[in-house]
Design an enzyme around this catalytic site. Structure first.
Site, PDB file in Angstrom:
ATOM      1  N   CYS A 196      93.968  20.045 -12.105  1.00 56.23           N
ATOM      2  CA  CYS A 196      92.620  21.300 -10.832  1.00 56.23           C
ATOM      3  C   CYS A 196      92.355  21.788 -12.096  1.00 56.23           C
ATOM      4  O   CYS A 196      91.694  22.665 -12.236  1.00 56.23           O
ATOM      5  CB  CYS A 196      93.042  21.693  -9.832  1.00 56.23           C
ATOM      6  N   ASP A 197      93.767  23.022 -12.661  1.00 55.77           N
ATOM      7  CA  ASP A 197      93.514  24.186 -12.559  1.00 55.77           C
ATOM      8  C   ASP A 197      93.940  25.208 -14.080  1.00 55.77           C
ATOM      9  O   ASP A 197      93.552  25.660 -14.804  1.00 55.77           O
ATOM     10  CB  ASP A 197      94.370  25.005 -11.880  1.00 55.77           C
TER      11      ASP A 197
ATOM     12  N   CYS B 154      98.727  21.487  -9.369  1.00 52.59           N
ATOM     13  CA  CYS B 154      97.298  20.914  -9.759  1.00 52.59           C
ATOM     14  C   CYS B 154      97.085  21.281 -11.006  1.00 52.59           C
ATOM     15  O   CYS B 154      96.244  22.171 -10.964  1.00 52.59           O
ATOM     16  CB  CYS B 154      96.451  20.710  -8.584  1.00 52.59           C
TER      17      CYS B 154
END
Lengths: 77, 304
Positions: B134-135, B131
């Site tokens: 996200c990261d 992701c």
């Protein structure tokens, strides 16, 4: 009242889900943006032993990712 | 025995649940989570009624609508198999429970494809991420690799170029993403595009330290020192529970008719797990509705 810190990044949907869950259940928390806060980022990696967000620190208990059963258990919801 | 079991809690499953409940058929929804792929989607601008909505918020609204009806939900359970006995179905979960119903709707969507290389599982979360939205910021100032050559990989690279020290794109084939995105990134100073390379293994200590790749034409090997590896190589359908009974296409998707029938009487499928040509939230929702209405017709024809 539990002492809760959420380590998140602004574009992370799972982080958003965690915060929505906490807001819905009227649980107060400190939100640290690890995208901009290098110290918070290092702290998150140290506490959780990994580099994915979200990470929650609930009175020292670390929860990685959006784990609703675990959150309900720790927050007694 | 339930009239209907819906497997999956994404847009297809949740819409099917509302339609089934409104037909007053006794329904159980079993799902690993609520939302599926929508949970990982931050920007949704083409679901009707919303100019812009975030994935988690949209799913919350979907589920709020579902919970207004008296149907049972079992969230956090993963279905391992579906079998057909006499005129009913047995739905088995990984935790060993079995549920029975007259009809089943499979709406389990898709999951990220894994590389299936040594080190991948071990370093998941410790440098290996699926992701990027996200990261990516966690890897600010570090060297990262993005595996994949389609739009997801290119968009991940676009974000990472702004934050990482260096980005390596590792793609098995020439880039297949949209030219507009390729143009946006191709001249970045901190980008290296490596085409026709496959990942052999992921190396590290406590966290990822390097990725080993091999050129599929020349056999040349490289070791890239990276702290992060973003895996963006597509999605696989979660069709395993019905693989023994339903017909799957070459990509493992469940083949369905225009009324969501699978060929197995009483077994319907909807959404991204099927061979429907477009994988979109609004289409999954529409298919969920169709499947529920067809399941209702089937149940009433059974005379039960």
């Amino acid at each position: 009242m539990a002492n809760i810190t959420v380590y998140s990044t602004p574009t992370c949907p799972w982080c958003k889900k965690v915060k929505m869950f906490l807001d819905t259940n009227k649980v107060a928390y400190k939100d640290l943006n690890v995208a901009s806060d290098v110290a918070a980022r290092k702290e998150m990696v140290k506490k959780s032993g990994q580099m994915g967000v979200p990470v929650l620190d609930i009175d020292g208990q670390i929860v990685i990712g959006y784990d609703e059963p675990k959150l309900k258990e720790l927050l007694k919801i | 025995m339930y009239d209907l079991i819906i497997i999956g809690g994404g847009p297809a499953g949740l819409t099917a649940a509302v339609y089934a409940a409104r037909k007053l058929i006794k329904t159980l929804l079993i799902s690993q989570d609520l939302g599926g792929q929508v949970n990982e989607t931050l920007r949704i601008e083409n679901y009707m009624g919303y100019q812009f909505v975030e994935g988690p918020e949209l799913i919350e609204k979907f589920n709020k609508q579902v919970t207004q009806y008296p149907l049972e939900q079992k969230v956090g359970s993963k279905v391992s198999s579906v079998s057909r006995l006499d005129c009913h179905f047995e739905v088995n979960t990984e935790s060993g429970e079995t549920f029975q119903s007259k009809a089943v709707i499979l709406a389990t969507g898709k999951r990220s494809r894994s590389l299936n290389v040594p080190g991948e599982a071990e370093y998941r979360g410790k440098g290996v991420s699926y992701c990027a939205i996200c990261d990516a910021p966690v890897f600010t100032g570090m060297k990262v690799a993005v595996v994949g050559g389609g739009n997801s990989a290119l968009e991940a690279s676009y974000d990472l170029i702004k934050m990482a020290e260096h980005v390596y794109i590792v793609s098995l084939t020439p880039l297949t993403g949209d030219p507009i995105t390729i143009n946006r990134i191709k001249d970045a100073r901190n980008l290296t595009i490596l085409l026709e390379y496959q990942v052999e293994k992921i190396e590290g200590d406590k966290f990822v330290e390097a990725v080993h790749i091999k050129n599929i034409k020349t056999g040349e090997r490289k070791r890239l020192e990276v702290a992060g590896i973003f895996v963006e190589i597509g999605l696989v359908p979660n069709s395993e529970p019905v693989k023994e009974i339903a017909v799957l296409n070459q990509w493992g998707e469940v083949k369905v008719s225009t009324t969501c029938e699978t060929g197995v009487p009483g077994l319907f499928a909807a959404g991204d797990v099927t061979d429907t040509p477009e994988k979109q939230i609004v289409i999954a929702a529409g298919e969920g509705a169709k499947a529920a209405l067809q399941a209702d017709r089937y149940i009433r024809n059974l005379g039960g």
